[in-house]
Design a protein around this motif. Structure first.
Motif, PDB file in Angstrom:
ATOM      1  N   GLN A  28      11.566 -32.751  55.993  1.00 28.83           N
ATOM      2  CA  GLN A  28      10.961 -31.895  54.965  1.00 28.83           C
ATOM      3  C   GLN A  28       9.914 -30.959  55.543  1.00 28.83           C
ATOM      4  O   GLN A  28       9.729 -29.842  55.067  1.00 28.83           O
ATOM      5  CB  GLN A  28      10.322 -32.758  53.865  1.00 28.83           C
ATOM      6  CG  GLN A  28      11.330 -33.501  53.011  1.00 28.83           C
ATOM      7  CD  GLN A  28      10.655 -34.346  51.940  1.00 28.83           C
ATOM      8  OE1 GLN A  28       9.449 -34.278  51.737  1.00 28.83           O
ATOM      9  NE2 GLN A  28      11.438 -35.157  51.258  1.00 28.83           N
ATOM     10  N   ASN A  29       9.219 -31.433  56.581  1.00 29.10           N
ATOM     11  CA  ASN A  29       8.120 -30.635  57.151  1.00 29.10           C
ATOM     12  C   ASN A  29       8.318 -30.357  58.637  1.00 29.10           C
ATOM     13  O   ASN A  29       7.350 -30.179  59.375  1.00 29.10           O
ATOM     14  CB  ASN A  29       6.791 -31.372  56.932  1.00 29.10           C
ATOM     15  CG  ASN A  29       6.510 -31.628  55.472  1.00 29.10           C
ATOM     16  OD1 ASN A  29       6.474 -30.705  54.670  1.00 29.10           O
ATOM     17  ND2 ASN A  29       6.325 -32.886  55.110  1.00 29.10           N
ATOM     18  N   ASP A  77      14.654 -36.779  54.182  1.00 29.80           N
ATOM     19  CA  ASP A  77      13.279 -37.252  53.996  1.00 29.80           C
ATOM     20  C   ASP A  77      12.431 -37.028  55.236  1.00 29.80           C
ATOM     21  O   ASP A  77      11.218 -36.829  55.141  1.00 29.80           O
ATOM     22  CB  ASP A  77      13.269 -38.746  53.652  1.00 29.80           C
ATOM     23  CG  ASP A  77      13.941 -39.049  52.322  1.00 29.80           C
ATOM     24  OD1 ASP A  77      14.469 -38.116  51.703  1.00 29.80           O
ATOM     25  OD2 ASP A  77      13.946 -40.224  51.921  1.00 29.80           O
ATOM     26  N   ASN A  81       7.338 -37.951  48.527  1.00 29.91           N
ATOM     27  CA  ASN A  81       7.073 -37.190  49.750  1.00 29.91           C
ATOM     28  C   ASN A  81       6.305 -38.001  50.794  1.00 29.91           C
ATOM     29  O   ASN A  81       5.343 -37.525  51.393  1.00 29.91           O
ATOM     30  CB  ASN A  81       6.307 -35.897  49.424  1.00 29.91           C
ATOM     31  CG  ASN A  81       6.315 -34.916  50.583  1.00 29.91           C
ATOM     32  OD1 ASN A  81       7.260 -34.870  51.360  1.00 29.91           O
ATOM     33  ND2 ASN A  81       5.248 -34.127  50.708  1.00 29.91           N
ATOM     34  N   GLU A  82       6.772 -39.240  50.999  1.00 27.74           N
ATOM     35  CA  GLU A  82       6.184 -40.099  52.023  1.00 27.74           C
ATOM     36  C   GLU A  82       7.322 -40.808  52.745  1.00 27.74           C
ATOM     37  O   GLU A  82       7.731 -41.908  52.370  1.00 27.74           O
ATOM     38  CB  GLU A  82       5.231 -41.113  51.380  1.00 27.74           C
ATOM     39  CG  GLU A  82       4.611 -42.101  52.360  1.00 27.74           C
ATOM     40  CD  GLU A  82       4.065 -41.448  53.605  1.00 27.74           C
ATOM     41  OE1 GLU A  82       4.809 -41.385  54.608  1.00 27.74           O
ATOM     42  OE2 GLU A  82       2.900 -40.999  53.572  1.00 27.74           O
ATOM     43  N   LYS A 112      -1.970 -41.694  44.264  1.00 23.64           N
ATOM     44  CA  LYS A 112      -0.697 -41.769  44.991  1.00 23.64           C
ATOM     45  C   LYS A 112      -0.607 -43.061  45.794  1.00 23.64           C
ATOM     46  O   LYS A 112       0.442 -43.730  45.801  1.00 23.64           O
ATOM     47  CB  LYS A 112      -0.538 -40.559  45.920  1.00 23.64           C
ATOM     48  CG  LYS A 112       0.780 -40.568  46.696  1.00 23.64           C
ATOM     49  CD  LYS A 112       0.941 -39.332  47.568  1.00 23.64           C
ATOM     50  CE  LYS A 112       2.264 -39.381  48.330  1.00 23.64           C
ATOM     51  NZ  LYS A 112       2.469 -38.177  49.172  1.00 23.64           N
ATOM     52  N   ARG A 138      11.228 -42.245  47.003  1.00 24.95           N
ATOM     53  CA  ARG A 138      11.668 -41.114  47.820  1.00 24.95           C
ATOM     54  C   ARG A 138      11.181 -39.769  47.273  1.00 24.95           C
ATOM     55  O   ARG A 138      11.133 -38.776  48.013  1.00 24.95           O
ATOM     56  CB  ARG A 138      13.190 -41.096  47.951  1.00 24.95           C
ATOM     57  CG  ARG A 138      13.746 -42.231  48.802  1.00 24.95           C
ATOM     58  CD  ARG A 138      15.230 -42.079  49.013  1.00 24.95           C
ATOM     59  NE  ARG A 138      15.550 -40.889  49.774  1.00 24.95           N
ATOM     60  CZ  ARG A 138      16.750 -40.310  49.799  1.00 24.95           C
ATOM     61  NH1 ARG A 138      17.739 -40.831  49.062  1.00 24.95           N
ATOM     62  NH2 ARG A 138      16.964 -39.240  50.523  1.00 24.95           N
ATOM     63  N   LYS A 139      10.810 -39.751  46.006  1.00 23.77           N
ATOM     64  CA  LYS A 139      10.324 -38.503  45.408  1.00 23.77           C
ATOM     65  C   LYS A 139       8.817 -38.313  45.598  1.00 23.77           C
ATOM     66  O   LYS A 139       8.254 -37.328  45.122  1.00 23.77           O
ATOM     67  CB  LYS A 139      10.676 -38.478  43.920  1.00 23.77           C
ATOM     68  CG  LYS A 139      12.176 -38.359  43.672  1.00 23.77           C
ATOM     69  CD  LYS A 139      12.504 -38.259  42.191  1.00 23.77           C
ATOM     70  CE  LYS A 139      14.014 -38.066  41.987  1.00 23.77           C
ATOM     71  NZ  LYS A 139      14.377 -37.946  40.552  1.00 23.77           N
TER      72      LYS A 139
END
Length: 237
Positions: free
Chosen positions: A204-205, A201, A136-137, A75, A133-134
């Protein structure tokens, strides 16, 4: 199977493995040298100088074009590649249209398919929205730079897989502490429109406040009032 045959097969497998590793590695030294030469510590780019000194930029672009991440890349390797490629080709776009006052003076700057990656022609929007963007950062938004004064500053060194997490953290903290782009206190925040445009973005968490509190020296109240700053699209030079 004879021992000699087994050894030959093992050697061949090792050869194939290292060929694959070699194929996926991209050397960012040239890109770093270019950034050190033409980008100052404030993230300002000397586009005028680059116009007459494009060798390092062209060498970097060729390196990005002939190397494309695949499923064997980690990643961090993939993120570093696409962040660096996005920034390099953004500079290329500006240079090809210079002199201009803003990236917005260029017709459809983010949708032009002018980026050759492998056998594919890509746009900046594809790199940002379909790839980065996909992953997850959300901190990528403080590393990729749209050549404008209200953008995060362009780092004057390459993003590297080996220290990517630290670089992204520093870029995020630096952006949030810049009062020309974000003004943060416990009970009120006036923040970049980046947080509005890409709100999903950053949430998300958890909430946006929770995200911000990871990277600011001030602990923002959950009830803090929120406003967004006007975005300055003047060239980052």
């Amino acid at each position: 199977m004879k021992t000699k045959q087994i050894l030959s097969m093992l050697l061949f497998m090792v050869f194939v493995f290292f060929q694959k590793v070699e194929a996926q590695i991209i050397n960012y030294n040239t890109w770093s040298t270019f950034l050190e030469k033409h980008v100052n510590s404030f993230g300002e780019v000397n586009y005028q100088a680059i116009q007459t000194d494009q060798d390092l930029l062209e060498a970097s672009l060729k390196s990005f074009s002939k190397t494309k991440p695949d499923s064997s890349w980690s990643k961090d390797e993939t993120l570093a590649y696409w962040i660096n490629a996005y920034n390099a080709f953004t500079i290329k776009l500006i240079i090809d249209n210079y002199p201009i006052k803003s990236i917005k003076d260029i017709k459809n700057p983010w949708d032009q398919r002018f980026i050759p990656i492998g056998k594919q022609s890509m746009s900046l929007n594809e790199i940002e929205h379909e790839i980065l963007r996909k992953m997850n950062e959300p901190r990528i938004h403080f590393a990729i730079v749209c050549a404008s004064k209200s953008c995060p500053k362009l780092l004057n060194e390459a993003y590297l897989p080996s220290k990517l997490d630290l670089q992204l953290t520093v870029a995020t903290e630096d952006f949030l502490s810049d009062e020309s782009k974000n003004n943060i206190s416990k009970d009120q925040i006036t923040i970049s429109k980046i947080f509005k445009w890409f709100s999903e973005d950053f949430t998300q968490n958890g909430s946006l406040i929770e995200f911000l509190n990871k990277y600011t020296s001030v602990q923002i109240s959950k009830k803090a009032k929120k406003k967004f700053m006007n975005y300055n699209w003047e060239l980052n030079e």
